[in-house]
Design a protein around this motif. Structure first.
Motif, PDB file in Angstrom:
ATOM      1  N   LEU A  30       0.823  -1.209   0.000  1.00 18.74           N
ATOM      2  CA  LEU A  30       0.000   0.000   0.000  1.00 18.74           C
ATOM      3  C   LEU A  30       0.850   1.250   0.000  1.00 18.74           C
ATOM      4  O   LEU A  30       1.865   1.336   0.702  1.00 18.74           O
ATOM      5  CB  LEU A  30      -0.924   0.013   1.222  1.00 18.74           C
ATOM      6  CG  LEU A  30      -2.000  -1.065   1.243  1.00 18.74           C
ATOM      7  CD1 LEU A  30      -2.677  -1.103   2.608  1.00 18.74           C
ATOM      8  CD2 LEU A  30      -3.024  -0.830   0.156  1.00 18.74           C
ATOM      9  N   TYR A  32       1.903   4.985   0.927  1.00 26.54           N
ATOM     10  CA  TYR A  32       1.730   5.980   1.990  1.00 26.54           C
ATOM     11  C   TYR A  32       3.015   6.765   2.194  1.00 26.54           C
ATOM     12  O   TYR A  32       4.106   6.248   1.948  1.00 26.54           O
ATOM     13  CB  TYR A  32       1.306   5.327   3.306  1.00 26.54           C
ATOM     14  CG  TYR A  32       2.353   4.455   3.956  1.00 26.54           C
ATOM     15  CD1 TYR A  32       2.546   3.147   3.553  1.00 26.54           C
ATOM     16  CD2 TYR A  32       3.142   4.950   4.991  1.00 26.54           C
ATOM     17  CE1 TYR A  32       3.489   2.346   4.159  1.00 26.54           C
ATOM     18  CE2 TYR A  32       4.095   4.146   5.602  1.00 26.54           C
ATOM     19  CZ  TYR A  32       4.263   2.849   5.175  1.00 26.54           C
ATOM     20  OH  TYR A  32       5.211   2.058   5.776  1.00 26.54           O
ATOM     21  N   GLN A  37      -1.324   8.338   6.611  1.00 29.41           N
ATOM     22  CA  GLN A  37      -1.729   7.873   5.290  1.00 29.41           C
ATOM     23  C   GLN A  37      -1.757   6.354   5.211  1.00 29.41           C
ATOM     24  O   GLN A  37      -2.590   5.781   4.506  1.00 29.41           O
ATOM     25  CB  GLN A  37      -0.802   8.456   4.218  1.00 29.41           C
ATOM     26  CG  GLN A  37      -0.965   9.962   4.058  1.00 29.41           C
ATOM     27  CD  GLN A  37      -0.135  10.525   2.929  1.00 29.41           C
ATOM     28  OE1 GLN A  37       0.641   9.819   2.297  1.00 29.41           O
ATOM     29  NE2 GLN A  37      -0.288  11.817   2.675  1.00 29.41           N
ATOM     30  N   SER A  41      -5.038   4.216   4.183  1.00 33.76           N
ATOM     31  CA  SER A  41      -4.942   3.239   3.090  1.00 33.76           C
ATOM     32  C   SER A  41      -5.375   1.850   3.536  1.00 33.76           C
ATOM     33  O   SER A  41      -6.053   1.136   2.799  1.00 33.76           O
ATOM     34  CB  SER A  41      -3.506   3.179   2.558  1.00 33.76           C
ATOM     35  OG  SER A  41      -3.215   4.324   1.788  1.00 33.76           O
ATOM     36  N   SER A  45      -8.613  -0.473   2.337  1.00 36.66           N
ATOM     37  CA  SER A  45      -8.265  -1.677   1.580  1.00 36.66           C
ATOM     38  C   SER A  45      -9.213  -2.844   1.810  1.00 36.66           C
ATOM     39  O   SER A  45      -9.087  -3.880   1.139  1.00 36.66           O
ATOM     40  CB  SER A  45      -6.840  -2.110   1.923  1.00 36.66           C
ATOM     41  OG  SER A  45      -6.776  -2.631   3.235  1.00 36.66           O
ATOM     42  N   ASP A  50      -5.272  -3.936  -3.394  1.00 37.83           N
ATOM     43  CA  ASP A  50      -4.372  -2.860  -2.993  1.00 37.83           C
ATOM     44  C   ASP A  50      -4.014  -1.967  -4.181  1.00 37.83           C
ATOM     45  O   ASP A  50      -3.764  -0.780  -4.019  1.00 37.83           O
ATOM     46  CB  ASP A  50      -3.104  -3.425  -2.340  1.00 37.83           C
ATOM     47  CG  ASP A  50      -2.447  -4.477  -3.197  1.00 37.83           C
ATOM     48  OD1 ASP A  50      -2.997  -4.797  -4.266  1.00 37.83           O
ATOM     49  OD2 ASP A  50      -1.388  -4.981  -2.811  1.00 37.83           O
ATOM     50  N   VAL A  53      -6.684   0.588  -4.414  1.00 42.21           N
ATOM     51  CA  VAL A  53      -6.525   1.525  -3.298  1.00 42.21           C
ATOM     52  C   VAL A  53      -5.452   2.543  -3.627  1.00 42.21           C
ATOM     53  O   VAL A  53      -5.642   3.752  -3.463  1.00 42.21           O
ATOM     54  CB  VAL A  53      -6.171   0.778  -1.998  1.00 42.21           C
ATOM     55  CG1 VAL A  53      -5.841   1.771  -0.895  1.00 42.21           C
ATOM     56  CG2 VAL A  53      -7.316  -0.125  -1.566  1.00 42.21           C
ATOM     57  N   ASN A  54      -4.315   2.067  -4.129  1.00 35.53           N
ATOM     58  CA  ASN A  54      -3.202   2.963  -4.433  1.00 35.53           C
ATOM     59  C   ASN A  54      -3.578   4.011  -5.483  1.00 35.53           C
ATOM     60  O   ASN A  54      -3.194   5.175  -5.379  1.00 35.53           O
ATOM     61  CB  ASN A  54      -1.995   2.153  -4.907  1.00 35.53           C
ATOM     62  CG  ASN A  54      -1.362   1.360  -3.785  1.00 35.53           C
ATOM     63  OD1 ASN A  54      -1.530   1.686  -2.612  1.00 35.53           O
ATOM     64  ND2 ASN A  54      -0.644   0.318  -4.132  1.00 35.53           N
ATOM     65  N   VAL A  57      -6.084   6.596  -3.575  1.00 37.27           N
ATOM     66  CA  VAL A  57      -5.635   7.434  -2.463  1.00 37.27           C
ATOM     67  C   VAL A  57      -4.681   8.541  -2.907  1.00 37.27           C
ATOM     68  O   VAL A  57      -4.528   9.542  -2.192  1.00 37.27           O
ATOM     69  CB  VAL A  57      -4.941   6.598  -1.350  1.00 37.27           C
ATOM     70  CG1 VAL A  57      -5.932   5.667  -0.696  1.00 37.27           C
ATOM     71  CG2 VAL A  57      -3.718   5.882  -1.877  1.00 37.27           C
TER      72      VAL A  57
END
Length: 213
Positions: A30, A32, A37, A41, A45, A50, A53-54, A57
């Motif tokens: 992930l 951050y 962060q 994240s 998730s 992931d 998510v990346n 975010v």
DNA sequence: ATCCCGAGGG
DNA sequence: CCCTCTGGAT
């Protein structure tokens, strides 16, 4: 220690050795830049890849990089940004309230224990273990869907209760390797021990597996 | 139709 | 133990 547990101990170490020879020290999947962060994240998730998510975010953190900014955010705005992640209504509310609680009750700092972390909305035991193992060199063993599936297939555990799995692995493995063991099992679950059609012929630990095809 | 680094509620 | 929340990829 009982004979049965000693066998599982041995198999666990062999699995760790073999997977480590393939993946080594796994870095956090992930994205951050700060502990805050990472917290956000990991909360986002849940039931999402992931990778997605990346992607999402990066836009979120551009506008809301810290707990102060996020705590004052409008819920509808956050919902729009994180919608592709799924479960977006609950998650939008949770991360805003988590940011508020961080500011009001934890001095803006990420707490360092599972008990305090799980007081934050949206943070359960799995999320707390991920935070602990990444930020504080803690001994958390995060049991996600991959860890759950892989350990059950191999036959190390015979339960789908994440807490019971965590407790058993805590007894079997040396604590300093718990964080990477969790990540190694996740990598193995993503690449080889797939949920629908596991690639057993290509599996490096199929000699240790009870359900190999 | 099933799965993804789950949490919270019943 | 069960259920719901949710979109996107396969």
């Amino acid at each position: 220690m009982k004979v049965l547990e000693r066998r599982k101990d041995y198999i666990c170490v062999e699995i760790y050795r073999t997977l480590f020879s393939i993946y080594g020290k796994v870095k956090c999947p992930l994205f951050y830049r700060t502990p805050f962060q990472l917290l956000i994240s990991v909360i986002l998730s849940a039931q999402c890849t992931d990778e997605r998510v990346n992607k999402t975010v990066s836009g979120l953190f551009a506008k809301y990089p810290d707990s102060m900014a996020l705590s004052e955010a409008d819920v509808n705005e956050i919902e729009k940004i994180i919608k592709p992640i799924g479960l977006y209504k609950i998650k939008a509310k949770n991360i805003i309230n988590a940011a508020k609680k961080l500011n009001e009750e934890f001095g803006g700092e990420i707490p360092e224990t599972i008990e305090k972390l799980t007081e934050l909305p949206g943070v359960g035991r799995k999320t707390a273990n991920v935070i602990i193992s990444h930020l504080f060199d803690g001994y958390g063993f995060a049991v996600d869907t991959h860890v759950n599936r892989v350990l059950n297939r191999i036959g190390i555990v015979n339960t789908h209760n994440p807490y019971k799995i965590e407790m058993l692995i805590m007894k079997l493995m040396s604590h300093e390797s718990l964080g990477n063991f969790s990540l190694l099992l996740i990598m193995h679950g993503r690449n080889t021990c797939l949920a629908r059609t596991p690639k057993c012929p290509d599996c490096a630990i199929n000699n240790l597996c009870r359900k190999r095809l």
